[in-house]
Design a protein around this motif. Structure first.
Motif, PDB file in Angstrom:
ATOM      1  N   THR A  46       0.709  -1.266  -0.211  1.00 24.76           N
ATOM      2  CA  THR A  46      -0.096  -0.107  -0.083  1.00 24.76           C
ATOM      3  C   THR A  46       0.962   1.386   0.010  1.00 24.76           C
ATOM      4  OG1 THR A  46      -0.892  -0.990   1.886  1.00 24.76           O
ATOM      5  CG2 THR A  46      -2.395   0.282   0.783  1.00 24.76           C
ATOM      6  N   CYS A  47       2.208   1.257   0.654  1.00 26.85           N
ATOM      7  CA  CYS A  47       2.946   2.359   0.710  1.00 26.85           C
ATOM      8  C   CYS A  47       3.174   2.891  -0.602  1.00 26.85           C
ATOM      9  CB  CYS A  47       4.018   1.892   1.513  1.00 26.85           C
ATOM     10  SG  CYS A  47       3.710   0.993   3.160  1.00 26.85           S
ATOM     11  N   ASN A  49       1.839   2.523  -3.451  1.00 22.34           N
ATOM     12  CA  ASN A  49       0.571   3.373  -3.905  1.00 22.34           C
ATOM     13  C   ASN A  49       0.450   4.632  -3.550  1.00 22.34           C
ATOM     14  OD1 ASN A  49      -0.194   0.906  -5.103  1.00 22.34           O
ATOM     15  ND2 ASN A  49      -1.994   0.246  -3.935  1.00 22.34           N
ATOM     16  N   VAL A  50       0.543   4.827  -2.073  1.00 24.85           N
ATOM     17  CA  VAL A  50       0.367   6.412  -1.704  1.00 24.85           C
ATOM     18  C   VAL A  50       1.424   7.120  -2.346  1.00 24.85           C
ATOM     19  CG1 VAL A  50       0.459   7.575   0.387  1.00 24.85           C
ATOM     20  CG2 VAL A  50      -0.570   5.213   0.305  1.00 24.85           C
ATOM     21  N   GLN A  52       2.868   6.883  -5.029  1.00 27.12           N
ATOM     22  CA  GLN A  52       2.420   7.169  -6.459  1.00 27.12           C
ATOM     23  C   GLN A  52       1.173   8.018  -6.452  1.00 27.12           C
ATOM     24  OE1 GLN A  52       2.043   3.186  -8.273  1.00 27.12           O
ATOM     25  NE2 GLN A  52       1.542   4.037 -10.224  1.00 27.12           N
ATOM     26  N   ILE A  53       0.344   7.983  -5.945  1.00 30.10           N
ATOM     27  CA  ILE A  53      -0.762   8.842  -5.999  1.00 30.10           C
ATOM     28  C   ILE A  53      -0.322  10.189  -5.714  1.00 30.10           C
ATOM     29  CG2 ILE A  53      -2.987   9.535  -5.032  1.00 30.10           C
ATOM     30  CD1 ILE A  53      -3.346   6.470  -4.504  1.00 30.10           C
ATOM     31  N   GLN A  54       0.424  10.294  -4.660  1.00 32.98           N
ATOM     32  CA  GLN A  54       0.990  11.627  -4.301  1.00 32.98           C
ATOM     33  C   GLN A  54       1.714  12.310  -5.476  1.00 32.98           C
ATOM     34  OE1 GLN A  54       3.826  11.566  -1.065  1.00 32.98           O
ATOM     35  NE2 GLN A  54       2.387  13.333  -0.143  1.00 32.98           N
ATOM     36  N   ASN A  56       1.077  12.158  -8.421  1.00 31.20           N
ATOM     37  CA  ASN A  56       0.077  12.533  -9.397  1.00 31.20           C
ATOM     38  C   ASN A  56      -0.731  13.756  -9.048  1.00 31.20           C
ATOM     39  OD1 ASN A  56       1.167  10.444 -11.128  1.00 31.20           O
ATOM     40  ND2 ASN A  56      -0.308   9.128 -10.448  1.00 31.20           N
ATOM     41  N   GLU A  57      -0.438  14.074  -7.802  1.00 22.13           N
ATOM     42  CA  GLU A  57      -1.697  14.747  -7.299  1.00 22.13           C
ATOM     43  C   GLU A  57      -1.868  16.192  -7.731  1.00 22.13           C
ATOM     44  OE1 GLU A  57      -3.136  13.452  -2.956  1.00 22.13           O
ATOM     45  OE2 GLU A  57      -1.028  14.887  -3.079  1.00 22.13           O
ATOM     46  N   GLN A  59      -1.777  17.433 -10.548  1.00 24.60           N
ATOM     47  CA  GLN A  59      -2.485  17.181 -11.901  1.00 24.60           C
ATOM     48  C   GLN A  59      -3.979  16.723 -11.522  1.00 24.60           C
ATOM     49  OE1 GLN A  59      -0.117  14.429 -13.534  1.00 24.60           O
ATOM     50  NE2 GLN A  59       0.291  15.672 -15.279  1.00 24.60           N
ATOM     51  N   LEU A  60      -3.928  15.951 -10.482  1.00 25.08           N
ATOM     52  CA  LEU A  60      -5.351  15.376 -10.166  1.00 25.08           C
ATOM     53  C   LEU A  60      -6.238  16.328  -9.724  1.00 25.08           C
ATOM     54  CD1 LEU A  60      -5.296  11.949  -8.438  1.00 25.08           C
ATOM     55  CD2 LEU A  60      -6.725  13.471  -7.720  1.00 25.08           C
ATOM     56  N   ILE A  61      -5.641  17.249  -9.010  1.00 23.17           N
ATOM     57  CA  ILE A  61      -6.584  18.465  -8.663  1.00 23.17           C
ATOM     58  C   ILE A  61      -7.003  19.441  -9.498  1.00 23.17           C
ATOM     59  CG2 ILE A  61      -6.839  20.295  -6.759  1.00 23.17           C
ATOM     60  CD1 ILE A  61      -6.765  17.634  -5.608  1.00 23.17           C
ATOM     61  N   ASN A  63      -6.903  19.147 -12.996  1.00 24.64           N
ATOM     62  CA  ASN A  63      -7.555  18.668 -14.172  1.00 24.64           C
ATOM     63  C   ASN A  63      -9.199  18.241 -13.989  1.00 24.64           C
ATOM     64  OD1 ASN A  63      -5.176  19.198 -15.343  1.00 24.64           O
ATOM     65  ND2 ASN A  63      -5.048  17.281 -16.403  1.00 24.64           N
ATOM     66  N   GLN A  64      -9.809  18.704 -12.653  1.00 28.50           N
ATOM     67  CA  GLN A  64     -10.960  18.346 -12.624  1.00 28.50           C
ATOM     68  C   GLN A  64     -11.998  19.396 -13.431  1.00 28.50           C
ATOM     69  OE1 GLN A  64     -11.377  20.005  -9.047  1.00 28.50           O
ATOM     70  NE2 GLN A  64      -9.705  18.267  -8.590  1.00 28.50           N
TER      71      GLN A  64
ATOM     72  N   LYS B  63      -6.416  11.698  -0.931  1.00 27.00           N
ATOM     73  CA  LYS B  63      -5.624  10.640  -1.266  1.00 27.00           C
ATOM     74  C   LYS B  63      -6.060   9.176  -0.615  1.00 27.00           C
ATOM     75  CE  LYS B  63      -0.975  10.172   0.445  1.00 27.00           C
ATOM     76  NZ  LYS B  63       0.214  11.211   1.212  1.00 27.00           N
ATOM     77  N   ARG B 202      -8.302  10.838 -13.101  1.00 30.70           N
ATOM     78  CA  ARG B 202      -6.840  10.656 -13.322  1.00 30.70           C
ATOM     79  C   ARG B 202      -6.369   9.354 -13.209  1.00 30.70           C
ATOM     80  NH1 ARG B 202      -4.104  14.400 -16.396  1.00 30.70           N
ATOM     81  NH2 ARG B 202      -2.440  13.309 -15.646  1.00 30.70           N
ATOM     82  N   LYS B 630       6.439   8.109   5.447  1.00 28.65           N
ATOM     83  CA  LYS B 630       5.503   7.586   4.416  1.00 28.65           C
ATOM     84  C   LYS B 630       4.546   8.523   3.898  1.00 28.65           C
ATOM     85  CE  LYS B 630       2.502   4.319   5.402  1.00 28.65           C
ATOM     86  NZ  LYS B 630       2.154   3.396   6.494  1.00 28.65           N
TER      87      LYS B 630
ATOM     88  N   ARG C  26     -17.382  19.611  -6.948  1.00 29.29           N
ATOM     89  CA  ARG C  26     -17.180  18.250  -7.090  1.00 29.29           C
ATOM     90  C   ARG C  26     -17.631  17.434  -5.879  1.00 29.29           C
ATOM     91  NH1 ARG C  26     -11.850  15.342  -9.291  1.00 29.29           N
ATOM     92  NH2 ARG C  26     -12.791  13.569  -8.364  1.00 29.29           N
TER      93      ARG C  26
END
Lengths: 66, 665, 75
Positions: A46-47, A49-50, A52-54, A56-57, A59-61, A63-64, B63, B202, B630, C26
């Protein structure tokens, strides 16, 4: 005398084991000693994943579009 | 078999998880209790159940929501269990529709049917199942009602794959088809992927990008063209149009399924809210509740029991163990190890278990009642002034139990900047381990005003956290701050949940004390027993005194420049309880009575208060550091957090001690 | 009129949400809050603090400056 030796070895052995386990778990980032230990139980996968998401963040915010 | 548990936030996923796996995971009544993936084994060894953070839709904002979406994309689970809140069907079904589109076997657990009933909402379960073309099982996860049916369902081998499609209209359907054609290399459901891409997801886009064979640019062109077209024709964005289509279908289904007997009834919640979110009383009530909790913990229940335990440990128990050791002819070394090391050190921590139980009980009560989200609301204005939002206050409150889950709870905050700052300031929250330090000192010096003194430390922690947040936010690019919080109805806390939660947290405390605090205690004792001149030296000439004697002058301006205090602080980095166990050892003298008595000789009240403040702030414990790493993702920021805590602690303690001396304390 | 002009406990129908921040839009959409839904303005906290709304059978807390961007009509 024999008792003292056995008892001493037991205590020091247990102490060494608990400390080494604690340090090992701390390195893994697991909450080895936390009072709410189970609340943060997770698989090491899981770590990643976290993080990885960070990455991309931003953009994530941004591009909505609604 | 691997079953994924999905649903809206605060619909009881973790409650069900606990029922189905027979485990105990953290539950509460606010949005964002579960911020991580948790794996459990289904009863009867049928397979694994994965508890995921709650999501409203599969397109994540925060997140924790991202973790759920990522799970769907990357894990090949057998089937999904969708928990649906019966009292909020319309909103919940938006997620259900997206899960149906995903195309994996799905079963719906219709939760809180009791709450829905009390609000006059009757649901025709069979009809709902028929409309959605999936099995629907009514449950009450909190009490465990109906959970058995779910287990039975999973024991059947033939799992139903539903075929549920919504017609999104000619233009959108055409685009879905075109995108699907480009996705032929993908293993996941193409229609679902296409729809998520159209909604601007995304996480899905990033997932697709990994696959080199897919023409991303062409997909994006299709989306843009469609977006433009829809904008012109419908006067509404693509995302909205898809939402409306779904809403239309859902409303249609609901009209066939739901019968309302009377208007929704929220009076119980309303009347409590009119008090706790009152204009002027909101914050005073929060502080009042905190004070009440500390008063119960220290003055009324915890300390009397704890004093009795302390007396028992240092008196009869030590006596019995001493006699026992004599009978087996133990050497003086073993006698000292057991009595001055283990009993004094570990016992010194264990005596605070009563306080912990009381505190944990009240924390669990707050978590389960629904008050947490209100605290976020009430605190929002103050948090806004500090450059954060009210939701950041929830991790801080959780940090009162233990900083680690507090730091992780920050994941439910939407804005990356606010989330990062929240992680950075959470270590300043006074966790339960630090409470052991306060119990010792406040009991020795401020017996009458224990609750007030402890409250002052908690409030000091919060205030400094806000000041630091303000300072940190100056270094970030300005981001529009956002605050939308769902305020769930209050619940009468479930006795079983309260008991489990309190038991679990208290057990953790005892476990910690008997495992690695014990290990540390043995090391500290050995260092205090041995010196350059051999074993059994006078403690002032031990290795411990020699080494920590060098550190002592550093903290001398703060009022506690003794090697004993320095040792306690050094070992406190491992865990804050170790401060207490170390003090028990270094101040332990035969026939000197309880530790409280010795401490009150060694410190003045001002020094004691300064020491408590320093212990509160000076460093996040060893287990917290990896948790910070983390969440923040870089070593630099992790080191920064540790360093700023030390510097802040030093400055604040210096001001308090020197200021106090000037004022004549 | 705008949402914050409502009196405590008054009900209204949402006309336009598009002037609020994208992220808020959203989240509100996630909670089922869209144009045409009925909203009840329950209370507001002092010093420009957030306000409490009841929409779609649930209570939500929202910043006052965002609430000021929501257009409604009394029902």
């Amino acid at each position: 005398m024999l008792f003292s030796y056995i008892f001493g070895i037991l205590i020091f052995g247990y102490a060494a084991w608990t400390i080494s386990r604690f340090i090992k778990k701390s390195k893994q980032g697991r909450c080895a000693t936390c009072a709410l230990q189970k609340a943060c139980e997770q698989k090491p996968s899981t770590c990643s994943n976290v993080v990885q998401i960070q990455k991309n963040e931003p953009q994530l915010i941004r591009n909505q579009h609604i | 078999m691997e079953v994924a548990l999905l649903g809206n936030p605060n619909t009881g996923k973790t409650s069900l998880f606990n029922e189905l796996t027979g485990s105990y995971e953290y539950v509460g009544n606010w949005t964002g209790v579960t911020v991580d993936k948790k794996v459990g084994t289904l009863k009867k060894q049928m397979g694994q159940l994965i508890d995921l953070p709650g999501v409203y839709a599969l397109n994540p904002i925060s997140k924790d929501e991202g973790i759920a979406s990522q799970y769907l994309l990357e894990n090949r689970f057998t089937s999904a269990l969708n928990i649906v809140d019966a009292s909020q069907l319309s909103r919940n079904l938006h997620l259900t529709v997206q899960l149906l589109e995903f195309g994996k076997p799905l079963v719906i657990g219709l939760n809180m049917v009791d709450v829905a009933k009390s609000r006059g909402i009757a649901i025709d379960v069979n009809q709902l199942s028929e409309e959605l073309n999936v099995p629907v099982l009514p449950i009450v996860a909190r009490t465990g009602k109906g959970c058995h049916d779910i287990l039975n369902y999973f024991s059947l081998k033939n799992q139903h794959v539903s075929h549920f499609t919504i017609d999104y209209g000619e233009k959108i359907e055409k685009a879905i088809e075109n995108i699907s054609d480009l996705l032929h290399e993908e293993q996941l459901n193409h229609r679902w992927l296409a729809l998520q891409l159209l909604q601007g997801n995304r996480v899905v886009l990033d997932h697709i990008k990994i696959n080199k064979g897919i023409d991303i640019e062409r997909i994006q062109r299709i989306i843009q063209e469609l977006d433009k077209h829809i904008e012109e024709v419908e006067k509404c964005s693509l995302v909205r149009t898809i939402y409306s289509k779904r809403k239309h279908i859902i409303d249609d289904i609901l009209s066939k399924v739901i019968t309302r007997e009377k208007k929704s009834d929220l009076t119980f919640t309303d009347s409590i809210d009119s008090i706790v979110t009152n204009k002027f009383l909101g914050i005073p009530i929060f502080l009042g509740i905190m004070y009440f909790i500390f008063h119960m913990t220290f003055n009324w229940i915890g300390t009397p029991v704890s004093d009795w335990l302390d007396g028992f440990f240092s008196g009869p128990l030590s006596g019995w163990i001493g006699q026992g050791l004599q009978v087996v002819h133990a050497t003086p070394f073993i006698r000292a190890l057991v009595l001055n090391g283990l009993v004094a050190g570990v016992g010194g921590v264990i005596v605070f278990v009563p306080q912990m139980i009381v505190l944990f009980f009240f924390i669990s009560l707050i978590e389960d009642s629904g008050y947490m989200a209100r605290v976020a609301l009430v605190m929002d204005r103050i948090m806004q002034a500090a450059g954060l939002n009210g939701k950041s206050f929830i991790p801080l409150v959780i940090g009162f139990g233990c900083n680690i889950p507090g730091i992780m709870a920050a994941r439910s905050i939407e804005q990356p900047k606010e989330r990062l700052i929240t992680v950075l300031i959470t270590p300043l929250m006074s966790c339960s381990a630090r409470l052991a330090v306060y119990s010792l000192f406040a009991g020795a010096f401020f017996a009458k005003y224990q609750a007030l003194v402890v409250l002052s430390l908690y409030v000091l922690g919060i205030l400094l956290a806000l000041v630091m947040a303000k300072i940190f936010s100056l270094f970030f690019k300005h981001e529009h701050s956002v605050f939308v919080v769902e305020l769930p109805p209050y619940r009468i806390p479930n006795a079983k949940t309260l008991f489990r939660s309190t038991w679990d947290k208290s057990k953790g405390f005892v476990k910690k004390a008997t495992t690695f605090i014990l290990g540390g205690t043995v090391v500290i004792w050995l260092l205090s027993y041995a010196g350059p001149h051999g074993l059994n030296v006078d403690i002032d000439h031990s290795f411990l005194a020699l080494v920590c004697g060098y550190i002592a002058p550093l903290v001398a301006p703060l009022g506690f420049g003794t090697w004993q205090a320095a040792t306690a602080l050094v070992s406190g980095f491992l865990a804050k309880e170790a401060v207490v166990s170390t003090m028990s050892i270094v101040y332990h003298a035969p026939h000197s009575g309880t530790l409280t008595g010795v401490i009150s000789q060694a410190f003045t009240p001002l020094q004691a208060y300064t020491f408590m403040v320093f212990s509160l702030l000076y460093i996040p414990c060893l287990s917290t550091v990896p948790a910070i790493y983390k969440e923040v993702g870089t070593r630099k920021l992790t080191w920064f957090t540790v360093t700023y805590c030390v510097v802040l602690a030093y400055i604040v303690s210096l001001v308090i001690y020197q200021g106090g001396r000037l004022m004549g304390f | 009129m705008i949402l914050t002009e409502l009196k405590k406990g008054e009900k209204a129908t949402i006309l336009n949400l598009s002037r609020t921040t994208k992220l808020v839009q959203r989240r509100l959409l996630d909670l089922g809050v869209t144009e045409g839904e009925e909203v009840c303005y329950k209370c507001a906290l002092p010093f420009g603090g957030p306000c409490m709304l009841e929409v779609c059978g649930q209570c939500i807390g929202l910043r006052r400056n965002e609430a000021k961007e929501i257009q409604v009509v009394r029902t």
